[in-house]
Design a protein around this motif. Structure first.
Motif, PDB file in Angstrom:
ATOM      1  N   ARG A  13      14.216   1.816   2.345  1.00  0.00           N
ATOM      2  CA  ARG A  13      15.108   2.970   2.218  1.00  0.00           C
ATOM      3  C   ARG A  13      15.643   3.387   3.589  1.00  0.00           C
ATOM      4  NH1 ARG A  13      15.639   8.112   2.903  1.00  0.00           N
ATOM      5  NH2 ARG A  13      13.658   8.281   4.024  1.00  0.00           N
ATOM      6  N   ARG A  14      14.788   3.392   4.598  1.00  0.00           N
ATOM      7  CA  ARG A  14      15.217   3.804   5.931  1.00  0.00           C
ATOM      8  C   ARG A  14      16.157   2.775   6.559  1.00  0.00           C
ATOM      9  NH1 ARG A  14       9.770   6.722   8.521  1.00  0.00           N
ATOM     10  NH2 ARG A  14       9.545   8.251   6.814  1.00  0.00           N
ATOM     11  N   GLY A  62       6.996   4.212  -3.745  1.00  0.00           N
ATOM     12  CA  GLY A  62       5.965   4.904  -2.979  1.00  0.00           C
ATOM     13  C   GLY A  62       5.229   4.030  -1.996  1.00  0.00           C
ATOM     14  N   SER A  63       5.588   2.752  -1.916  1.00  0.00           N
ATOM     15  CA  SER A  63       4.884   1.835  -1.026  1.00  0.00           C
ATOM     16  C   SER A  63       5.492   1.856   0.372  1.00  0.00           C
ATOM     17  CB  SER A  63       4.940   0.412  -1.570  1.00  0.00           C
ATOM     18  OG  SER A  63       6.280  -0.062  -1.590  1.00  0.00           O
ATOM     19  N   LEU A  64       4.762   1.287   1.327  1.00  0.00           N
ATOM     20  CA  LEU A  64       5.266   1.166   2.693  1.00  0.00           C
ATOM     21  C   LEU A  64       6.567   0.370   2.714  1.00  0.00           C
ATOM     22  CD1 LEU A  64       4.906   1.432   5.806  1.00  0.00           C
ATOM     23  CD2 LEU A  64       3.588  -0.715   5.702  1.00  0.00           C
ATOM     24  N   ALA A  76       0.831  -1.198   0.000  1.00  0.00           N
ATOM     25  CA  ALA A  76       0.000   0.000   0.000  1.00  0.00           C
ATOM     26  C   ALA A  76       0.870   1.254   0.000  1.00  0.00           C
ATOM     27  CB  ALA A  76      -0.930  -0.015   1.202  1.00  0.00           C
ATOM     28  N   ALA A  77       0.251   2.380  -0.330  1.00  0.00           N
ATOM     29  CA  ALA A  77       0.984   3.645  -0.329  1.00  0.00           C
ATOM     30  C   ALA A  77       1.530   3.946   1.064  1.00  0.00           C
ATOM     31  CB  ALA A  77       0.067   4.776  -0.787  1.00  0.00           C
ATOM     32  N   PHE A  78       2.717   4.517   1.098  1.00  0.00           N
ATOM     33  CA  PHE A  78       3.361   4.792   2.374  1.00  0.00           C
ATOM     34  C   PHE A  78       2.543   5.766   3.207  1.00  0.00           C
ATOM     35  CE2 PHE A  78       6.158   7.574   4.899  1.00  0.00           C
ATOM     36  CZ  PHE A  78       6.650   6.631   5.799  1.00  0.00           C
ATOM     37  N   ASP A  79       2.434   5.451   4.512  1.00  0.00           N
ATOM     38  CA  ASP A  79       1.687   6.280   5.445  1.00  0.00           C
ATOM     39  C   ASP A  79       2.565   6.512   6.673  1.00  0.00           C
ATOM     40  OD1 ASP A  79      -0.861   7.505   6.494  1.00  0.00           O
ATOM     41  OD2 ASP A  79      -0.610   5.914   7.974  1.00  0.00           O
TER      42      ASP A  79
END
Length: 483
Positions: free
Chosen positions: A266-267, A258-260, A198-201
């Motif tokens: 990346r982090r 752009g996903s979770l 899902a899109a990152f939140d």
């Protein structure tokens, strides 16, 4: 355009690697010249997992090197060749000083108490004036040997294993390992409910990271050793930053931009490059000798799963001393390796001396895989059962027609004096390690108790440091050859 960006990033990585390599070569040459023509320096790294007693170890070691009446196994001290020992300003002005005086005052006060543990890296320099030995000793005057003690959390050392892993490898390993742990269920429920595609939140990411951090703290309290990433437990000024706002999440299929999952990945990579690598580049790569302190008795008390987890952690820790394994670390160390590694089971004073040999044997077995790796890499290793500060006296009692070898001390929680029998450790360490490796939930043939003792009031004679168990043997192994 994409290929150009990739090429540019690759060039930056190559330049960075070359710069790291050149820096280490220059520092290595400088260190060699300093030791050859001036005064030798021994950099001793001291680390340990939770509740292993790092602060007390360093405080007692320094005190007993300054007043050497209780150090007969340190040959240079027994021979009277150490004429003086004194503290000096540490060479690195950017690192906190280990607060030796405050910690020693806590241990030697009329109402002694355990000092606060250090929560970040610190350093202290102790200089020793040593009379040389050998055929030409009469032609040489005393020389000065500097001992730089570097104190850092064990969780930071465990972080090195992350450098070899991708985010997906790390996530898969962590989720499989903690899936059935009771203290992990709050996080696992939230992680299973999250959709990695899902899109990152950001609120969701923060909630996952918060729950994962809570799990790590609970796991450490429960006696587990695999509590990484280490900075989640000791965040310092990184608290709340994106580099500490990630968690393992399961992924089925490919990740998309752009996903979770992609942001968590990346982090995770940012944590490796901006937190883990700088620590090893700036501090760890310069260490000559290393002590790894372990609360083996606490793990045994916590049960088979904690013992097996500690065994795996010891094996993972040794990855830090195998520069050929990781490309980054190999470039970083440039041939510099830790020469001696001591694995020390602390709190030996919680057992009668008749059981110390068994505790040492268990420590040997717990670290066998780890030590074999280090020996293969050329490092000398040893395992010991020690007590940095002896807080008990031994006592033999009759109970139900049996003779029990006990220890007596002041209980930490109540302040009362009490005799304590922890149970009898097995002669064969396999009786502990075999059920631990097979996944047993509890010990079948015994229950090993743990009692927390307060430090005993000390009456020290002139020239004597605090009482201990085998701290002199530890010092001889770590620095005796340099004295």
């Amino acid at each position: 355009m994409l290929n150009t960006e990739i090429s540019a990033k690759g060039a930056v990585l190559v330049i960075s690697a070359i710069a790291d390599s050149l820096t280490r070569q220059v520092e290595a040459v400088g260190d060699t010249l300093s030791e050859t023509f001036f005064e030798p320096v021994i950099r001793l790294g001291v680390t340990g997992l939770a509740r292993s007693g790092k602060t007390v170890f360093i405080t007692s070691l320094i005190a007993n090197l300054m007043d050497r009446g209780r150090m007969p196994q340190l040959v240079a001290a027994a021979d009277g060749r150490i004429s003086a020992a004194y503290l000096q300003p540490q060479p690195d002005d950017t690192i906190a000083r280990f607060d030796f005086e405050t910690h020693l005052a806590a241990l030697t006060a009329p109402a002694p108490h355990w000092p606060d543990s250090t929560r970040t890296i610190s350093e202290l320099r102790l200089s020793l004036r040593v009379r040389p030995t050998g055929l030409l000793s009469g032609l040489q005057g005393p020389r000065t040997v500097h001992l730089d003690i570097v104190d850092y959390p064990g969780e930071w050392l465990l972080d090195l294993g992350l450098l070899d892993k991708t985010y997906d490898q790390w996530s898969t390993d962590v989720l499989a390992r903690i899936d059935k742990r009771a203290c992990a269920q709050g996080f696992m429920e939230r992680a299973r409910a999250a959709d990695p595609a899902a899109a990152f939140d950001e609120p969701l990411a923060q909630d996952l990271a918060k729950r994962f951090t809570a799990y790590l703290n609970d796991a450490r309290k429960a006696g587990f050793s695999d509590c990484t990433p280490g900075r989640f437990l000791l965040p310092g000024d990184l608290a709340g930053s994106p580099v500490l706002t990630f968690a393992p999440v399961p992924l089925l299929g490919a990740s998309r931009r752009g996903s979770l999952h992609r942001e968590m990945e990346r982090r995770f990579e940012a944590y490796k490059s901006r937190v883990v690598k700088p620590f090893f580049r700036d501090h760890f790569a310069r260490i000559d000798r290393q002590v790894v302190l372990v609360d083996a008795l606490g793990a045994i008390h916590s049960g088979p799963e904690a013992v097996e987890d500690m065994r795996r952690a010891m094996a993972d820790i040794l990855s830090a001393f195998r520069p050929g394994r990781n490309a980054f670390l190999s470039r970083l160390l440039m041939g510099h390796r830790v020469e001696r590694i001591l694995f020390a089971a602390t709190k030996a004073d919680h057992l009668h001396h008749t059981q110390h040999t068994r505790l040492s044997a268990i420590m040997e077995a717990l670290t066998r895989e780890a030590r074999d790796r280090a020996d293969f890499a050329g490092a000398h290793t040893q395992a010991l059962a020690i007590a940095s500060l002896r807080a008990t006296v031994e006592e033999t009692l009759d109970h139900d027609g049996k003779t029990l070898d006990c220890v007596r001390g002041t209980l930490l929680d109540s302040g009362k004096r009490a005799a304590f029998y922890p149970g009898e450790l097995p002669e064969d360490p396999a009786r502990l390690l075999s059920p631990a490796r097979s996944g047993a939930q509890k010990w079948l043939d015994g229950d090993y108790a743990v009692m927390n003792f307060a430090p005993a009031p000390l009456v020290l004679k002139p020239g004597e440091g605090p009482p201990h168990i085998r701290l002199d043997r530890a010092a001889q192994f770590l620095i005796g050859d340099k004295l």
